[in-house]
Design a protein around this motif. Structure first.
Motif, PDB file in Angstrom:
ATOM      1  N   ARG A   1      -2.553   0.978   0.679  1.00  0.00           N
ATOM      2  CA  ARG A   1      -2.836   1.846   2.487  1.00  0.00           C
ATOM      3  C   ARG A   1      -3.744   1.486   2.953  1.00  0.00           C
ATOM      4  O   ARG A   1      -4.401   0.835   4.423  1.00  0.00           O
ATOM      5  CB  ARG A   1      -2.348   3.496   1.988  1.00  0.00           C
TER       6      ARG A   1
ATOM      7  N   THR B   1      -6.265  -0.992   2.394  1.00  0.00           N
ATOM      8  CA  THR B   1      -6.902  -2.420   3.690  1.00  0.00           C
ATOM      9  C   THR B   1      -5.396  -2.749   4.628  1.00  0.00           C
ATOM     10  O   THR B   1      -6.471  -4.137   5.916  1.00  0.00           O
ATOM     11  CB  THR B   1      -5.825  -3.015   2.265  1.00  0.00           C
ATOM     12  N   ARG B   2      -4.740  -1.711   4.686  1.00  0.00           N
ATOM     13  CA  ARG B   2      -4.095  -2.346   5.793  1.00  0.00           C
ATOM     14  C   ARG B   2      -4.564  -0.811   7.169  1.00  0.00           C
ATOM     15  O   ARG B   2      -3.732  -1.263   8.945  1.00  0.00           O
ATOM     16  CB  ARG B   2      -2.746  -1.808   5.798  1.00  0.00           C
TER      17      ARG B   2
ATOM     18  N   TRP C   1      -4.425   1.913   7.224  1.00  0.00           N
ATOM     19  CA  TRP C   1      -3.524   3.024   7.186  1.00  0.00           C
ATOM     20  C   TRP C   1      -3.950   4.402   7.025  1.00  0.00           C
ATOM     21  O   TRP C   1      -4.541   4.592   5.717  1.00  0.00           O
ATOM     22  CB  TRP C   1      -1.495   2.516   6.760  1.00  0.00           C
TER      23      TRP C   1
ATOM     24  N   LEU D   1       5.432  -1.681   2.229  1.00  0.00           N
ATOM     25  CA  LEU D   1       4.084  -2.075   2.343  1.00  0.00           C
ATOM     26  C   LEU D   1       4.224  -3.686   1.883  1.00  0.00           C
ATOM     27  O   LEU D   1       2.874  -4.122   2.512  1.00  0.00           O
ATOM     28  CB  LEU D   1       3.162  -1.724   0.923  1.00  0.00           C
ATOM     29  N   ASP D   2       5.800  -4.048   2.784  1.00  0.00           N
ATOM     30  CA  ASP D   2       5.690  -5.059   3.027  1.00  0.00           C
ATOM     31  C   ASP D   2       6.109  -6.211   1.718  1.00  0.00           C
ATOM     32  O   ASP D   2       4.838  -7.660   1.357  1.00  0.00           O
ATOM     33  CB  ASP D   2       5.512  -5.906   4.125  1.00  0.00           C
TER      34      ASP D   2
END
Length: 125
Positions: A20, A22-23, A25, A63-64
């Protein structure tokens, strides 16, 4: 729950939190993408809840990531936390140090970790 169950929950939480952050978010962003409530996500990330396979699948999709990739990341976190003498691993120490820090400080640590990963890739490539 025994020590192994706790290390599993901690690994799941650390993995989800790391992905999370890392994105970039927030918990709210992940909640909106996954359909899982912010309080439940928070409990997962703190290693207090044991998410079902269905919840892990929802998180992977949000998270794709393929579910298998998420499970592999969790497995790596479990392996990294294993120490034969019972001492805390560096990852466990980091997790403990992050506990209770404000979200913006945790995000700063995540940015630094991404930089270290990038630098290692530059040095080896």
């Amino acid at each position: 729950m025994g020590e192994r169950g706790e290390s599993y929950r901690e690994a799941v939480g650390a993995t989800i939190r790391g992905l999370r952050l890392t994105r970039g978010w927030s918990l709210r962003d992940l909640s909106q993408a996954s359909g899982i409530s912010v309080p439940y996500l928070s409990e997962i990330e703190r290693g207090r809840k044991d998410p079902s396979g269905a919840v892990l699948a929802q998180l992977a999709e949000a998270l794709d990531l393929p579910l298998g990739a998420l499970l592999c990341e969790i497995g790596r976190a479990i392996d990294a936390s294993y120490t034969p003498d019972g001492a805390m691993s560096a990852r466990q120490e980091l997790r403990a140090a992050l506990e209770g820090l404000p979200e913006e400080d945790v995000a700063e640590v995540a940015r630094f970790a991404r930089y270290l990963r990038w630098r290692r890739e530059q040095d080896s490539g």
